[in-house]
Design an enzyme around this catalytic site. Structure first.
Site, PDB file in Angstrom:
ATOM      1  N   GLY A 582       0.482  -1.135   0.114  1.00  0.00           N
ATOM      2  CA  GLY A 582       0.273   0.335   0.078  1.00  0.00           C
ATOM      3  C   GLY A 582       0.753   1.146  -0.046  1.00  0.00           C
ATOM      4  N   PHE A 584       1.451   2.848   2.595  1.00  0.00           N
ATOM      5  CA  PHE A 584       2.981   3.074   3.697  1.00  0.00           C
ATOM      6  C   PHE A 584       3.148   1.955   4.165  1.00  0.00           C
ATOM      7  CE2 PHE A 584      -0.159   6.710   3.645  1.00  0.00           C
ATOM      8  CZ  PHE A 584       0.744   7.868   3.142  1.00  0.00           C
ATOM      9  N   GLY A 585       2.687   0.600   3.795  1.00  0.00           N
ATOM     10  CA  GLY A 585       3.385  -0.795   4.399  1.00  0.00           C
ATOM     11  C   GLY A 585       3.155  -1.436   3.205  1.00  0.00           C
ATOM     12  N   VAL A 587       1.445  -6.409   3.504  1.00  0.00           N
ATOM     13  CA  VAL A 587       0.309  -6.974   3.739  1.00  0.00           C
ATOM     14  C   VAL A 587       0.950  -7.926   3.834  1.00  0.00           C
ATOM     15  CG1 VAL A 587      -1.936  -7.503   3.909  1.00  0.00           C
ATOM     16  CG2 VAL A 587      -1.309  -5.224   3.425  1.00  0.00           C
ATOM     17  N   LYS A 602      -1.110  -6.188   8.118  1.00  0.00           N
ATOM     18  CA  LYS A 602      -0.530  -4.815   7.949  1.00  0.00           C
ATOM     19  C   LYS A 602       1.284  -4.771   8.149  1.00  0.00           C
ATOM     20  CE  LYS A 602      -2.175  -0.491   5.707  1.00  0.00           C
ATOM     21  NZ  LYS A 602      -2.578   0.705   5.657  1.00  0.00           N
ATOM     22  N   ASP A 710      -9.297   7.534  -0.801  1.00  0.00           N
ATOM     23  CA  ASP A 710      -8.428   6.173  -1.961  1.00  0.00           C
ATOM     24  C   ASP A 710      -9.238   5.108  -1.958  1.00  0.00           C
ATOM     25  OD1 ASP A 710      -6.258   5.635  -3.024  1.00  0.00           O
ATOM     26  OD2 ASP A 710      -5.329   4.563  -1.309  1.00  0.00           O
TER      27      ASP A 710
END
Length: 814
Positions: A582, A584-585, A587, A602, A710
């Site tokens: 995603g 910012f990270g 999963v 996540k 988003d």
């Protein structure tokens, strides 16, 4: 004179040629830099013409010719593709890009074949795809490609690299075609120079050769083959490899008994047999007899899965540092000889059937982790906290039959980070000495019979993040000092067996400090005259307008999840367990505890300074909402990793059918079901209705409207019934209603564009604040994409009509 002139000409030509070759190296490095899309640590800032390229960060040149011989940029957060121009670095003997985010295919065999001086090629822990490369220099002694997404079969050409010392191909096992498969070529065992063979987490189905330790791999030091489908008995000859230091055989299908001739491996440091369910499962008393045969003086780690008793001889392994026999059917008493393991750092015996008292641990002065949870131990905790090293960091004693009180000696553990004594038969008052444990971050005393009030010394626990005193008999008022801990405290549960009869301090009414997890208070409280009933109920987690009658705690299924548990459940956050990325990270799919359903973890990339805000935003949004078409969060983890760096993760219900993105736009590297099964028109319509229902709830039924910001196919997750759930609230925005005709508006004074290009409304790019209308624009784009099969960012829309105009065209013109 002629001779002198000729000599000068030769010197000039030589210098010119050397300069030309140096220029070739510089251009190759600049081409490498041009393919880097992310450089968060700005390590390539030095790669400019103001410095000679030999002084660029990560570059090492030879002294004689000033040519590049090493390119080492490991763990720098770099993202991008690997330029084929590295093939022009003809003097290169080492390239190490371990632990970055490179993607795409590794340069072709033709490119790699030009690097005839290459000795080390290390690209572990990236996201490279495609076939395993094969055309390497015969001088290669180290090949590291673990933790990528490589596909295809094992190249036989690698078996011809007779100087190879390290071969690491672990964790290249997604699904579909992205896996090593079937048997290994027998010639791999002929690599007589090999020291390290790493094939963990692939899909290899094979037996180990019966004469592996007599004929093959005579110099092997490390063997990693866990997480495959190896089967059959363990060859006795395996333990004849006297050079072996690491033997990792976990998560396979080995059967039978472990041979007793381990005494031959006197250099063994790590031994792991865990999760071979039919290995040593006869139930005979001598199933663990092999431990008695170990003569190694350097053994550090044992991990095994067995049905038996631990032999008393375990105490002779004087250098053992980690003993992990968790999640087995081991029974009887823990042998008293455990106390002889003076160098033990970790003792993990949880979830077995051990009973009786705990052996003396006074000699274990190096112990950092003690995990005896999930057994039938019935001693008093004085035996634990009165004997164990005061340097203990993790104490897990939950789910046993411990009796008595929590002794005052617990205050001696000033370095303890996590303590769990939940679900025992403890009683008495909570000792005030716990306030001396200044490093404490997680404390669970739930499910006992503690009485009295919360000790005032808890005010000293400024780093406390998790506190669970629920299901006890505590009484008194909630202390005011808990308000001062609100900056660190993320989860607080004071729910008793009987309702507390206490008043809620007015400071708690309306506080929003505890946003990262649910507050599970359950007591009678006095209403504050300054707050409405709806505000008070909102604080304690009840909501109206949901399709569930009661909002449950985020910790219903996982009351506490530590970094250690998440690290184990994801195999060290291996790319092989990654199911998506995603803003910012990343999963990961994980099974955190035995017998539980898989979850999605996540993990925020804390290198990005916006990740922490995203984490807070997602917690704030999801703790206040419940709807069948929103992703369900189970818990959160905010702590530090093994290096002391900030770590934040969210744990969600796992969605077995993945994202809508994969169904709309299947690619070769995804699960093959996306290629063979299509979304019918009716399914697409149902998904569209599900998403609309979620937006209607967020915009119109929440007390404070929420804008997702988003909305796109990759954030729409599908469960086992293909019901859609909207996820990823890392950019979500809370709005406040105004009595105007313009609907809901944001009351903040500043805004930076949120969302993904192609899906967010154009006005966001010029500073217009987020709104419910913005989400509806994204929803419209989503509908067009679902029913046309085109992304809004497709190349065909760069110079032609956009997706909106494309959808209006007659089918014949498409």
């Amino acid at each position: 004179m002629l001779s002198c002139w000729s000599t000068m000409t030769m010197i000039t030509f030589s210098l010119s040629t050397t300069s030309s070759r140096n220029h070739t190296d510089q251009l190759a490095l600049l081409a490498f830099k041009s393919q880097i899309s992310q450089d968060p640590l700005q390590v390539l800032n030095s790669w400019n013409t103001s410095l000679h390229f030999c002084q660029w960060q990560g570059v090492t040149c030879g002294r004689r010719h000033q040519r590049v011989v090493k390119l080492v940029l490991k763990s720098r957060g770099l993202a991008g593709s690997l330029s084929p121009y590295i093939g022009n670095l003809s003097f290169l003997h080492t390239i190490d890009l371990d632990n970055n985010s490179f993607r795409g295919e590794i340069p072709s065999s033709e490119v790699l074949g030009r690097l005839f001086r290459l000795r080390a090629f290390v690209l572990d822990n990236n996201s490279f795809t495609g076939e395993l490369p094969s055309n390497f220099s015969r001088n290669l002694d180290s090949l590291g490609l673990s933790g990528n997404k490589l596909s295809g079969t094992f190249p036989k050409q690698l078996c011809a690299l007779q100087k190879l010392i390290t071969l690491q191909l672990r964790r290249n096992n997604l699904t579909g075609e992205n896996m090593l498969s079937s048997k290994l070529p027998p010639s791999i065992y002929n690599l007589s120079s090999l020291w390290t063979l790493g094939l963990t987490m692939n899909q290899i189905v094979d037996r180990l050769p019966s004469d592996i330790g007599r004929t093959f791999l005579p110099n092997l030091r490390e063997l990693f083959i866990g997480g495959n489908h190896f089967f059959g008995p363990l060859p006795s000859s395996l333990f004849n490899i006297s050079t072996l230091e690491v033997l990792e055989l976990s998560r396979n299908g080995f059967t039978g008994k472990v041979p007793d001739n381990m005494g031959n491996m006197q250099k063994l440091r790590v031994l792991s047999f865990s999760r071979n369910n039919q290995l040593g499962s006869s139930g005979r008393a001598d199933d663990l007899k092999f431990l008695s045969s170990i003569n190694s003086t350097v053994l550090r780690v044992i991990q095994a899965s067995y049905t038996s008793n631990i032999p008393q001889d375990i105490g002779k392994l004087n250098n053992l540092q980690v003993l992990s026999l968790r999640n087995n059917n081991l029974s009887g008493r823990i042998p008293f000889s455990i106390n002889n393991l003076a160098r033990l750092l970790g003792l993990e015996l949880h979830h077995n059937n051990f009973e009786g008292v705990i052996p003396n641990t006074s000699n274990l002065q190096s112990l950092l982790e003690l995990d005896l949870s999930g057994n039938k131990l019935n001693a008093t905790l004085e035996q634990v906290f009165g004997q164990t090293s005061h340097g203990l960091l993790y104490a897990y004693l939950a789910d046993n039959s411990f009796t008595g009180s929590l002794p005052v000696e617990v205050g001696n553990f000033e370095y303890v980070v996590d303590m769990d004594v939940s679900n025992n038969y403890l009683e008495g008052e909570i000792p005030n000495t716990l306030g001396k444990c200044l490093s404490l971050q997680q404390l669970s005393l739930m499910g006992n019979s503690f009485r009295g009030s919360i000790p005032p010394s808890f005010s000293s626990l400024q780093g406390l993040k998790f506190l669970d005193l629920s299901q006890n008999n505590c009484s008194g008022e909630i202390p005011m000092f808990l308000q001062n801990l609100s900056s660190s405290l993320e989860y607080l549960n004071l729910q008793p067996k009987a309702f507390f009869k206490m008043q809620v301090p007015s400071q708690y009414l309306g506080t929003t400090s505890f946003v990262e997890a649910s507050l599970s208070f359950n007591f009678q409280h006095a209403r504050s005259s300054s707050k409405s009933a709806s505000e008070t109920s909102n604080l304690f987690g009840t909501k109206s307008g949901t399709d569930e009658t009661q909002k449950t705690s985020l910790y219903d299924h996982y009351e506490r999840v530590s970094f250690l548990e998440l690290h184990r459940a994801t195999d060290g956050f291996s790319p092989a367990n990654s199911i998506g990325t995603g803003h910012f990270g990343s999963v990961f799919k994980a099974i955190i505890r035995e017998g539980t359903e898989p979850v999605a973890v996540k993990v925020l990339n804390m290198i990005d300074h916006k990740a922490s805000k995203s984490f807070m935003a997602e917690c704030e949004a999801l703790r206040n909402v419940r709807h069948r078409n929103l992703i369900k969060i189970l818990t959160a983890c905010s702590t530090v990793d093994f290096q002391g760096n900030d770590f934040k993760a969210l744990i969600f219900k796992f969605m077995p059918n993945g994202s809508l993105e994969k169904w709309l736009h299947p690619v070769r590297t995804d699960d093959e079901r996306y290629l063979t099964e299509n979304l019918s028109l009716s399914r697409r319509l149902n998904i569209a209705i599900d998403v609309a229902s979620a937006l209607d709830y967020l915009h119109n039924q929440c007390e404070t409207p929420i804008v997702h910001c988003d909305l796109k196919p990759s954030n729409i997750l599908l469960d086992e019934d293909m019901v859609a759930h909207v996820g990823d609230f890392g950019l979500a925005k809370f709005l406040q209603r105004k009595n105007t005709n313009s609907g809901t508006t944001d009351t903040t004074n500043s805004f930076s564009p949120r969302g993904t290009i192609g899906y967010i409304p154009p006005e966001y790019g010029v500073g217009v604040k987020p709104s419910t209308q913005g989400d509806m624009y994204s929803y419209g784009v989503l509908l067009l994409e679902m029913f046309t099969g085109r992304r809004p960012t497709n190349e065909e829309f760069e110079d032609g009509p956009d997706l909106h105009r494309f959808a209006r065209l007659p089918c014949v013109k498409r």
